[in-house]
Design an enzyme around this catalytic site. Structure first.
Site, PDB file in Angstrom:
ATOM      1  N   TYR A 180       0.820  -1.212   0.000  1.00 54.22           N
ATOM      2  CA  TYR A 180       0.000   0.000   0.000  1.00 54.22           C
ATOM      3  C   TYR A 180       0.858   1.268   0.000  1.00 54.22           C
ATOM      4  CZ  TYR A 180      -4.769  -1.779   0.771  1.00 54.22           C
ATOM      5  OH  TYR A 180      -6.005  -2.350   0.635  1.00 54.22           O
ATOM      6  N   LYS A 195       2.661 -15.229   1.806  1.00 56.70           N
ATOM      7  CA  LYS A 195       2.813 -15.943   0.530  1.00 56.70           C
ATOM      8  C   LYS A 195       4.292 -16.280   0.360  1.00 56.70           C
ATOM      9  CE  LYS A 195       1.096 -17.546  -3.329  1.00 56.70           C
ATOM     10  NZ  LYS A 195       0.203 -18.732  -3.367  1.00 56.70           N
ATOM     11  N   ASP A 219      -3.556 -18.089   0.100  1.00 53.62           N
ATOM     12  CA  ASP A 219      -4.627 -18.733  -0.686  1.00 53.62           C
ATOM     13  C   ASP A 219      -5.300 -19.823   0.135  1.00 53.62           C
ATOM     14  OD1 ASP A 219      -2.185 -20.086  -0.788  1.00 53.62           O
ATOM     15  OD2 ASP A 219      -2.361 -20.675  -2.895  1.00 53.62           O
ATOM     16  N   ASP A 261      -6.435  -6.838   3.963  1.00 53.90           N
ATOM     17  CA  ASP A 261      -7.577  -6.154   3.345  1.00 53.90           C
ATOM     18  C   ASP A 261      -8.551  -7.184   2.792  1.00 53.90           C
ATOM     19  OD1 ASP A 261      -9.115  -4.029   2.201  1.00 53.90           O
ATOM     20  OD2 ASP A 261      -8.200  -4.496   0.267  1.00 53.90           O
ATOM     21  N   ASP A 263     -12.401  -8.820   4.585  1.00 60.03           N
ATOM     22  CA  ASP A 263     -13.726  -8.789   3.943  1.00 60.03           C
ATOM     23  C   ASP A 263     -14.367 -10.182   3.945  1.00 60.03           C
ATOM     24  OD1 ASP A 263     -13.532  -6.045   3.335  1.00 60.03           O
ATOM     25  OD2 ASP A 263     -14.528  -6.350   1.400  1.00 60.03           O
TER      26      ASP A 263
HETATM   27  C1  IPM Z   1     -10.450  -0.976   4.073  1.00 59.00           C
HETATM   28  C2  IPM Z   1     -10.699  -0.335   2.732  1.00 59.00           C
HETATM   29  C3  IPM Z   1      -9.507   0.558   2.420  1.00 59.00           C
HETATM   30  C4  IPM Z   1      -8.279  -0.320   2.334  1.00 59.00           C
HETATM   31  C5  IPM Z   1      -9.668   1.396   1.141  1.00 59.00           C
HETATM   32  C6  IPM Z   1     -10.951   2.196   1.153  1.00 59.00           C
HETATM   33  C7  IPM Z   1      -8.481   2.291   0.925  1.00 59.00           C
HETATM   34  O1  IPM Z   1     -10.928  -1.290   1.751  1.00 59.00           O
HETATM   35  O2  IPM Z   1     -10.369  -0.250   5.076  1.00 59.00           O
HETATM   36  O3  IPM Z   1     -10.362  -2.198   4.126  1.00 59.00           O
HETATM   37  O4  IPM Z   1      -8.003  -0.923   1.279  1.00 59.00           O
HETATM   38  O5  IPM Z   1      -7.565  -0.410   3.323  1.00 59.00           O
HETATM   39 MN    MN Z   2     -10.988  -3.341   2.516  1.00 61.46          MN
END
Ligand code: IPM
Ligand code: MN
Length: 354
Positions: A141, A187, A219, A243, A247
């Site tokens: 990042y 990884k 993975d 990240d 999710d």
């Molecule tokens: C998160 C979001 C952010 C990230 C984006 C909006 C920059 O997806 O907080 O997970 O990738 O960190």
């Molecule tokens: Mn995110």
């Protein structure tokens, strides 16, 4: 006790959910006789509209002066086509790095009342309670060189020893207060950066022999989270993998609208719901305020060391769910549909000191 909180409602549903959280804080301040001062600042698209940038020095300074920051959400269609540095997302990355928030804690916990809302079978999901501990201010990042031209695009995944050591220490320390199991996710079968990361993590582990350490490729980890989520306690991973995995982890609980998060550094701490700014329902009094309220619970536990207050908030969330109240995102037949403010009122009713 006297505390200062900077509020960054942000965009979309951000203002509605942060104002719900403020009502909860005000009630907490009455019950526990704590003086709480708020400062509210613009951040994200709303800051761009007024100042031409998503994050101003004034907002950063306000965050630095307060004991904790509560963020709603940033972003929306309106700002999607701006040049990269003007986007709300760029503001978020700048805020994380300006405040040095290298530790990101994203819990994946299942509320029994919402087991049916998951896309996974409830027998697989039941008992899931782990956290994704994501390194937040390094890795690909932020690595340089980065860029693109007409013929190529490139980013750099880089981690220093110090960066890996401090997040690994956090992982083992947090695991000590939980089920004492860290799964390091990387990884290392392909990336040198991951081989280095893994080596440093195992060195740090020498100081935490009471905690079990397991290594897993990313993975495989993605697959294992969906196959058998109860095997995890603390997942330690870098910025990009964290990240993605956070999710997946949030989604399997069936309650993305319910999950809080904390981003913590040496000096500052920021709390925010995991979900986004949901521009499609903004201003409609439909958003689920529980993730933001649960983020407050994390703030009281981690920054103010008041587990008692955090428990009161979490218990009121559980009680409200058990009574059947649901916002549209978690509504199912036989439950009671409420608005953002309706849900907030129920939480306030259920804020009880046992
Ligand atoms: C998160 C979001 C952010 C990230 C984006 C909006 C920059 O997806 O907080 O997970 O990738 O960190
Ligand atoms: Mn995110």
């Amino acid at each position: 006790m006297n505390i200062n909180i900077t509020l960054l409602p942000g965009d979309g549903i951000g203002t509605e959910i942060v104002s719900s959280a403020v009502k909860v804080i005000e009630k907490i301040s009455e019950i526990f006789k704590i003086k709480i001062n708020f400062t509210e600042e613009l951040f994200g698209g709303c800051s761009y509209d007024k100042y031409g940038v998503p994050l101003t020095e004034k907002t950063i300074e306000s965050c630095k002066k307060s004991d904790a920051v509560l963020l709603g959400a940033v972003g929306g269609y309106k700002w999607d086509n701006l040049e990269h540095s003007k986007k709300p997302e760029a503001g978020l990355l700048k805020l994380r790095s300006s405040l040095g928030l290298f530790t990101n804690i994203r819990p994946a916990k299942v509320y029994n009342e919402l087991l049916d809302a998951s896309s996974l079978k409830s027998e697989i999901l039941k008992g899931t309670d782990f956290i994704v501990l994501r390194e937040l201010t390094g890795g690909i990042y932020f690595g340089k060189p980065r860029g693109y031209d007409d013929t190529k695009g490139y980013n750099t995944m880089i981690y220093t020893k110090e960066e890996v050591e401090r997040i690994a220490r956090q992982a083992f320390t947090i695991a000590r207060g939980r089920k004492k199991r860290v799964t390091n996710v990387d990884k290392a079968n392909v990336l040198e950066c991951s081989q280095f990361w893994r080596k440093v993590v195992s060195e740090v582990h020498k100081d935490f022999q009471d905690v079990e350490l397991q290594n897993m490729y990313v993975d495989n980890a993605a697959m294992q989270i969906v196959r058998n989520p109860t095997q995890f306690d603390v997942i330690l991973t870098g910025n990009l993998f964290g990240d993605i995995l956070s999710d997946i982890s949030g989604m399997i609980t069936g309650s993305l609208g319910m999950l809080p998060s904390a981003s913590i550094g040496e000096k500052y701490a920021l709390y925010e719901p995991i979900h986004g700014s949901a521009p499609d329902i903004a201003g409609k009094n439909k958003a689920n305020p529980l993730a933001t309220i649960s983020s407050l619970a994390m703030m009281f536990e981690l920054t103010f060391k008041r587990k008692d207050i955090s428990d009161v908030i979490e218990n009121s969330i559980k009680k409200t769910l058990a009574e059947g109240y649901r916002t549209a995102d978690i509504f199912s037949e036989g439950t009671i549909l409420v608005t953002t403010t309706g849900m907030t009122d129920q939480i306030l009713n259920d804020l009880i000191v046992q």
